[in-house]
Write a protein that holds these residues in place. Structure first.
Motif, short mmCIF file in Angstrom:
data_model
loop_
_atom_site.label_atom_id
_atom_site.label_comp_id
_atom_site.label_asym_id
_atom_site.label_seq_id
_atom_site.Cartn_x
_atom_site.Cartn_y
_atom_site.Cartn_z
N TYR A 179 25.23 -84.27 37.14
CA TYR A 179 26.59 -84.77 37.02
C TYR A 179 26.61 -86.27 37.33
CZ TYR A 179 27.82 -79.81 37.58
OH TYR A 179 27.93 -78.44 37.44
N SER A 180 27.69 -86.92 36.90
CA SER A 180 27.89 -88.34 37.23
C SER A 180 26.63 -89.16 37.01
CB SER A 180 28.35 -88.47 38.70
OG SER A 180 29.53 -87.74 38.93
N LEU A 181 26.07 -89.01 35.83
CA LEU A 181 24.81 -89.68 35.54
C LEU A 181 24.96 -91.19 35.54
CD1 LEU A 181 23.47 -87.15 32.94
CD2 LEU A 181 22.22 -87.92 34.97
N LYS A 182 23.90 -91.85 35.98
CA LYS A 182 23.86 -93.30 36.08
C LYS A 182 22.71 -93.82 35.23
CE LYS A 182 25.17 -92.93 40.97
NZ LYS A 182 24.78 -93.28 42.37
N PRO A 183 22.77 -95.07 34.82
CA PRO A 183 21.65 -95.63 34.04
C PRO A 183 20.31 -95.49 34.77
CG PRO A 183 23.54 -97.07 33.87
CD PRO A 183 23.90 -96.00 34.87
N GLU A 184 20.32 -95.57 36.08
CA GLU A 184 19.06 -95.45 36.83
C GLU A 184 18.51 -94.02 36.85
OE1 GLU A 184 21.94 -96.84 37.89
OE2 GLU A 184 22.27 -96.47 40.05
N ASP A 185 19.25 -93.07 36.32
CA ASP A 185 18.73 -91.71 36.17
C ASP A 185 17.87 -91.57 34.91
OD1 ASP A 185 21.90 -90.51 37.32
OD2 ASP A 185 20.02 -90.60 38.48
N THR A 186 17.82 -92.60 34.12
CA THR A 186 17.04 -92.58 32.88
C THR A 186 15.56 -92.37 33.18
OG1 THR A 186 18.59 -93.96 31.66
CG2 THR A 186 16.29 -93.98 30.92
N GLY A 187 14.93 -91.51 32.40
CA GLY A 187 13.50 -91.29 32.56
C GLY A 187 13.06 -90.01 31.88
N ILE A 188 11.78 -89.77 31.97
CA ILE A 188 11.24 -88.48 31.50
C ILE A 188 11.29 -87.52 32.69
CG2 ILE A 188 9.28 -87.28 30.52
CD1 ILE A 188 8.37 -89.93 29.32
N TYR A 189 11.89 -86.38 32.45
CA TYR A 189 12.02 -85.36 33.51
C TYR A 189 10.99 -84.26 33.27
CZ TYR A 189 16.23 -87.44 35.41
OH TYR A 189 17.11 -88.30 36.02
N TYR A 190 10.24 -83.98 34.30
CA TYR A 190 9.21 -82.96 34.25
C TYR A 190 9.51 -81.86 35.26
CZ TYR A 190 6.44 -86.86 32.30
OH TYR A 190 5.98 -87.91 31.55
N CYS A 191 9.18 -80.63 34.90
CA CYS A 191 9.17 -79.59 35.91
C CYS A 191 7.72 -79.25 36.23
CB CYS A 191 9.94 -78.35 35.48
SG CYS A 191 9.34 -77.50 34.02
N ALA A 192 7.51 -78.80 37.44
CA ALA A 192 6.17 -78.48 37.89
C ALA A 192 6.23 -77.29 38.85
CB ALA A 192 5.53 -79.68 38.57
N ALA A 193 5.14 -76.55 38.91
CA ALA A 193 5.10 -75.33 39.73
C ALA A 193 3.99 -75.42 40.78
CB ALA A 193 4.87 -74.13 38.83
N ARG A 194 4.25 -74.77 41.90
CA ARG A 194 3.21 -74.60 42.90
C ARG A 194 3.28 -73.17 43.43
NH1 ARG A 194 5.21 -78.26 48.09
NH2 ARG A 194 6.35 -76.58 49.15
N GLY A 195 2.13 -72.63 43.74
CA GLY A 195 2.05 -71.22 44.09
C GLY A 195 2.19 -70.94 45.57
N VAL A 196 1.90 -69.73 45.94
CA VAL A 196 2.12 -69.24 47.29
C VAL A 196 1.30 -70.01 48.32
CG1 VAL A 196 0.35 -67.46 47.04
CG2 VAL A 196 2.20 -67.15 48.72
#
Length: 125
Positions: free
Chosen positions: A82-99
């Motif tokens: 929400y309320s996005l700003k120009p500084e939120d610009t970028g490539i968004y990645y998700c990543a996982a880590r296990g137990v």
């Protein structure tokens, strides 16, 4: 675990956007999932995390504006922005880590072992 992000796009400042991370090749509930972003010329930073046991964390830069959620049945993690700003610009990645990383600080980048390809979010007037 294989991760695929989607939902990025171009929005104007103040608008909202939801991006998704779909997992395959494993049970999502066995993993903690982090959302990272990398802006132009910047280092990658973690912005949010959802742990196996319900832990949720946000970086100071997005706290109060972004909401992370997970649907283990659909094997999907969402990042509602929400309320996005120009500084939120970028490539968004998700990543996982296990137990094995259960007791590791949520923002330790090296604890994440599986990464998606990223989705571009651009915030501009």
């Amino acid at each position: 675990l294989r991760l695929v992000e989607s939902g990025g796009g171009l929005v104007q400042p103040g608008e909202s956007l939801r991006i998704s991370c779909v997992a395959s090749g494993g049970m999502l509930e066995d993993y903690g999932i982090g959302w990272f972003r990398q802006g132009p010329g910047e280092e990658r930073e973690i912005v949010s995390f959802t742990g196996r046991g319900g832990q949720i964390n946000y970086s100071d830069s997005v706290k109060g504006r972004f909401t992370i959620s997970r649907d283990n049945v659909r094997k999907t993690v969402y990042l509602q922005m929400y309320s996005l700003k120009p500084e939120d610009t970028g490539i968004y990645y998700c990543a996982a880590r296990g137990v094995q990383a259960t007791y590791v600080p949520w923002d330790l980048h090296d604890s994440f072992t599986s990464w998606g390809q990223g989705t571009q979010v651009s915030v501009s007037a």
